[in-house]
Design a protein around this motif. Structure first.
Motif, short mmCIF file in Angstrom:
data_model
loop_
_atom_site.label_atom_id
_atom_site.label_comp_id
_atom_site.label_asym_id
_atom_site.label_seq_id
_atom_site.Cartn_x
_atom_site.Cartn_y
_atom_site.Cartn_z
N LYS A 175 0.95 -8.22 -9.71
CA LYS A 175 1.45 -8.59 -11.05
C LYS A 175 2.45 -9.74 -10.93
O LYS A 175 2.46 -10.65 -11.77
CB LYS A 175 2.12 -7.38 -11.70
CG LYS A 175 2.47 -7.58 -13.18
CD LYS A 175 1.23 -7.72 -14.04
CE LYS A 175 1.59 -7.89 -15.51
NZ LYS A 175 0.39 -8.20 -16.33
N TYR B 94 9.18 -7.98 -10.68
CA TYR B 94 8.11 -7.17 -10.06
C TYR B 94 8.21 -7.18 -8.54
O TYR B 94 7.95 -6.15 -7.90
CB TYR B 94 6.74 -7.68 -10.52
CG TYR B 94 6.33 -7.10 -11.86
CD1 TYR B 94 5.69 -5.87 -11.93
CD2 TYR B 94 6.59 -7.77 -13.05
CE1 TYR B 94 5.31 -5.32 -13.16
CE2 TYR B 94 6.23 -7.24 -14.27
CZ TYR B 94 5.59 -6.01 -14.32
OH TYR B 94 5.23 -5.46 -15.53
N LEU C 93 -1.85 -1.09 -11.85
CA LEU C 93 -0.64 -0.40 -12.31
C LEU C 93 -0.93 0.65 -13.36
O LEU C 93 -0.16 1.60 -13.52
CB LEU C 93 0.36 -1.43 -12.85
CG LEU C 93 0.92 -2.40 -11.79
CD1 LEU C 93 1.81 -3.45 -12.44
CD2 LEU C 93 1.68 -1.63 -10.72
N LEU C 94 -2.05 0.51 -14.06
CA LEU C 94 -2.46 1.55 -15.00
C LEU C 94 -2.77 2.85 -14.27
O LEU C 94 -2.34 3.93 -14.68
CB LEU C 94 -3.68 1.07 -15.80
CG LEU C 94 -4.33 2.13 -16.72
CD1 LEU C 94 -3.38 2.48 -17.86
CD2 LEU C 94 -5.66 1.60 -17.27
N THR D 65 -4.80 -11.24 -13.63
CA THR D 65 -4.11 -10.44 -14.65
C THR D 65 -4.81 -9.09 -14.86
O THR D 65 -4.17 -8.03 -14.87
CB THR D 65 -4.05 -11.20 -15.99
OG1 THR D 65 -3.37 -12.44 -15.79
CG2 THR D 65 -3.33 -10.38 -17.05
N TYR D 66 -6.13 -9.13 -15.00
CA TYR D 66 -6.88 -7.90 -15.30
C TYR D 66 -6.74 -6.88 -14.18
O TYR D 66 -6.40 -5.71 -14.43
CB TYR D 66 -8.36 -8.25 -15.53
CG TYR D 66 -9.23 -7.03 -15.70
CD1 TYR D 66 -9.26 -6.34 -16.91
CD2 TYR D 66 -10.01 -6.54 -14.64
CE1 TYR D 66 -10.04 -5.21 -17.07
CE2 TYR D 66 -10.80 -5.41 -14.79
CZ TYR D 66 -10.81 -4.75 -16.01
OH TYR D 66 -11.58 -3.63 -16.15
N ASP E 184 -3.19 -5.45 -13.76
CA ASP E 184 -2.89 -4.47 -14.81
C ASP E 184 -3.63 -3.15 -14.58
O ASP E 184 -3.06 -2.07 -14.79
CB ASP E 184 -3.27 -5.03 -16.19
CG ASP E 184 -2.31 -6.12 -16.66
OD1 ASP E 184 -1.20 -6.19 -16.10
OD2 ASP E 184 -2.67 -6.88 -17.58
N GLN F 214 0.66 -12.96 -10.64
CA GLN F 214 0.18 -13.41 -11.95
C GLN F 214 1.27 -14.24 -12.65
O GLN F 214 1.00 -15.32 -13.18
CB GLN F 214 -0.18 -12.21 -12.84
CG GLN F 214 -0.46 -12.59 -14.30
CD GLN F 214 -0.22 -11.46 -15.27
OE1 GLN F 214 -0.53 -10.31 -14.96
NE2 GLN F 214 0.34 -11.76 -16.43
#
Length: 681
Positions: free
Chosen positions: A382, A398, A369-370, A362-363, A366, A385
């Motif tokens: 993602k 996704y 995509l950030l 998850t981290y 994210d 996940q």
């Protein structure tokens, strides 16, 4: 532009003319079509790709504005949706043969020529026209022949593993990284089919010829390469080969600084596209030119991690993760490294019931995509996940978005196929993605796995009414593994769909059972076939054996067949067992949440002689969609429907069910042909 469909598209483009972000996806959304369907239809009517068509509309509008002469070139370029005046000028020159600044002059010259030809040189008109007609006919014939020749060569390519030219074997990871990066760039081009890396890996040390390799992979072009890293310099040689005749279309040697590596990768993709007549859209070009990191040490760590990632074992995966962490330590904004880490942790957990690395997946997904919201690998991570969290609907969102940015991702396509098969059943989409996945990735599998892939494909094809294609697929399954008994008995039913010969079906099932007499599934299918033949005694023998083994091992399977088995037991005089089976079937039907619930209830009420309720539930089922071909194929002859099959209402409802099936079949066929995953016959 005279075609009504194209005129409607032009109207929509003109309504969004100043929006430089209005591209293929946005146009597809406006007309309610998929990108691939839109591409197919536009190409059919205009011989242009969608991006070319949009650009042509923009340039036509720009030409009119330039002739009016009220605004500057810069103003007009932005008003027609070009974010760069220089790019607008380049496109305009390519379209019209002169720069935008000469639009007025060219228009005036045309007016003078028209006047001159009408008033002073009429005597030349006939001769010139005749010459022009002859030239046009000759050139049209030539261009049509050339176009047809090009059409016969599909836009498909395989990038073979690059050779390490350095004596230092430690440089292999870098050469592999160059190959994979170029492959990744090519995969982003929607008009190009690119075979997966795992499929080409088997040819790393192969002695096969280029035509042999291309034939096995089903591609028209092969890219070969070799390279080395010497200090802060790169040496790379690549050559593009037309596979059918081993003709070298393009070759290039690069001697550049290490910092030029990303430019080299995008240049190679653009040159290949140019040579095989692929149009790169502005959006695709922008993605090709994106620099993943300015930190070359971070990129070096990333390539080392990626190379180990591809080894396919846990130990290498863990070592690769360590290098990917080093890459992020060097460049925190490195989105590709974050995405690779998320995927690596996902694969560490993939076969574990208790997910140890869910938080890491998850981290890093994210974070990826950030830093780069439109990164296909980040979207894929993602999605993984959400798969870990059993949220398959979010995963599909996704994955399908990732496919927009990387249309050739075998990982994404195969994952979508699996989700639409097992978790969110959708026969149409399952079939579409299964076909795409095979075209990109089948060569990466061993013969046993490939056999089961084609088995599932044939099953999806026959369920949707593609009988001939299903036969081809099941034969391929058996060619990969002649011992695959699942394929043997599925083939028996596919041939029934073609020949409508139950005796043949029974013979083929008996042959399959003779090769393994313990196969419970084949025993059940033989009982089922004899049931439809109304051979109650033989059917009873198979069903009796089936129930004995099932109860012995406490297997909860084939409950949807209990009404048929109950009928056979009743015909053989065992009413007590028949009632027991029928009660179990009724409980199953009452709790069935599938689209087949009302069909199952109709069967039950027909069995007990309640004609009114049987027809009522059959009518409710007739309102469903996307049911399998077996329904219109078998229900009219199902013995359990004997109590209602002579009723006119039954015949009307079955006509409705069959008609709806074939309407859906034709719609799906059009969709698959437009998506270029089924041939246009």
């Amino acid at each position: 532009m005279e075609n009504e469909f194209l005129l409607e598209l032009k109207k929509i483009i003109l309504q969004n003319i100043s929006n430089d972000q209005f591209g293929v996806s946005e146009l597809a959304n406006e007309v309610g079509m998929s990108r691939s369907n839109l591409l197919r239809k536009v190409q059919k009517h205009s011989q242009l790709s969608v991006s070319q068509f949009i650009r042509q509309v923009r340039l036509e509008e720009a030409l009119g504005m330039l002739i009016q002469g009220d605004k500057t070139i810069s103003e007009i370029s932005y008003e027609v949706g070009f974010s760069s005046t220089s790019y607008f000028t380049k496109c305009f020159r390519e379209q019209y043969g002169y720069p935008p600044g000469e639009a007025n002059k060219q228009s005036e010259n045309k007016d003078v020529l028209i006047e001159s030809s009408s008033n002073k040189w009429k005597w030349i008109t006939g001769a010139v026209a005749l010459v022009l007609i002859l030239v046009t006919i000759t050139s049209t014939i030539y261009l049509n022949q050339k176009a047809k020749a090009l059409e016969n060569i599909d836009h498909s390519i395989a990038v073979l593993p690059f050779i390490n030219d350095s004596a230092d074997s430690s440089n292999v990871y870098f050469v592999n990284g160059l190959m994979e990066s170029i492959l990744n760039n090519l995969q982003q081009l929607e008009d190009l089919k690119v075979v997966s890396r795992t499929s080409v890996e088997k040819y790393r040390n192969s002695n096969k010829t280029i035509p042999e390799i291309a034939n096995e992979l089903g591609v028209s072009y092969i890219l070969e390469g070799s390279g080395q890293k010497v200090g802060e310099s790169i040496r790379l040689s690549v050559q593009l080969i037309m596979a059918n005749n081993d003709d070298h279309l393009w070759a290039q040697q690069y001697n550049r600084e290490l910092s030029d590596v990303f430019q080299i990768q995008s240049e190679v993709a653009e040159k290949i596209a140019e040579r095989i007549h692929i149009i790169i859209t502005p959006e695709e070009k922008q993605r090709l030119n994106e620099i993943p990191t300015d930190n070359m040490l971070a990129y070096d760590y990333f390539l080392k991690g990626l190379d180990l990632f591809n080894y396919g074992n846990i130990e290498s995966l863990r070592t690769g993760i360590a290098f990917l962490h080093k890459a992020i330590d060097e460049d925190e904004d490195f989105a590709r490294a974050h995405a690779a880490l998320a995927l690596a942790y996902h694969f560490l957990d993939i076969f574990q019931e208790d997910k140890q690395y869910a938080d890491s997946v998850t981290y890093y997904a994210d974070m990826s995509l950030l830093y780069q919201p439109k990164l296909a690998q980040g979207m894929t991570a993602k999605a993984m996940q959400f798969i870990n969290e059993y949220d398959y609907e979010q995963a599909i969102i996704y994955l399908e978005k990732a496919l927009e940015y990387n249309p050739n991702s075998a990982l994404v396509i195969n994952t979508l196929s699996e989700l639409y098969t097992n978790h969110i059943p959708d026969t149409e989409k399952y079939l579409e993605y299964a076909l795409k996945g095979i075209s990109l990735d089948i060569a990466s599998n061993d013969s046993s796995t490939a056999s089961y892939i084609y088995l599932h494909l044939s099953n999806a094809l026959i369920q949707t009414g593609f009988t001939n294609e299903a036969i081809t697929a099941i034969d391929q399954s058996l060619a990969y593994n002649p011992e695959n008994l699942f394929s043997e008995y599925v083939k028996a039913y596919i041939l029934y769909a073609r020949d409508r010969n139950l005796d043949q079906t029974k013979t083929l099932l008996l042959e399959a059972l003779s090769r393994d007499t313990t196969r419970l599934d084949i025993i059940q299918e033989l009982g089922n076939t004899c049931y439809y033949l109304r051979d109650w005694e033989t059917s009873y023998q198979y069903f009796k054996k089936f129930l004995y083994i099932k109860d012995l091992y406490q297997l909860d399977i084939y409950i949807h067949k209990y009404a048929e088995i109950a009928l056979v037991y009743d015909k053989m005089g065992n009413s007590e067992k028949s009632k027991q089976l029928l009660d179990q079937y009724k409980r199953f039907a009452d709790n069935d949440e599938s689209i087949y619930q009302h069909l199952n209830l109709s069967s039950y009420y027909s069995y007990i002689g309640n004609k009114e309720k049987a027809l009522y539930h059959l009518e409710l089922f007739s309102k469903e969609d996307n049911y399998q071909y077996w329904i219109p194929l078998f229900i009219p002859n199902d013995p359990i429907m004997d109590n209602i099959k002579d009723d006119p209402a039954f015949k009307q409802l079955m006509d409705k069910i069959e008609t709806k099936f074939w309407v859906n079949h034709e719609r799906l066929k059009t969709r698959l042909v437009e998506a270029q995953v089924l041939p246009d016959k």
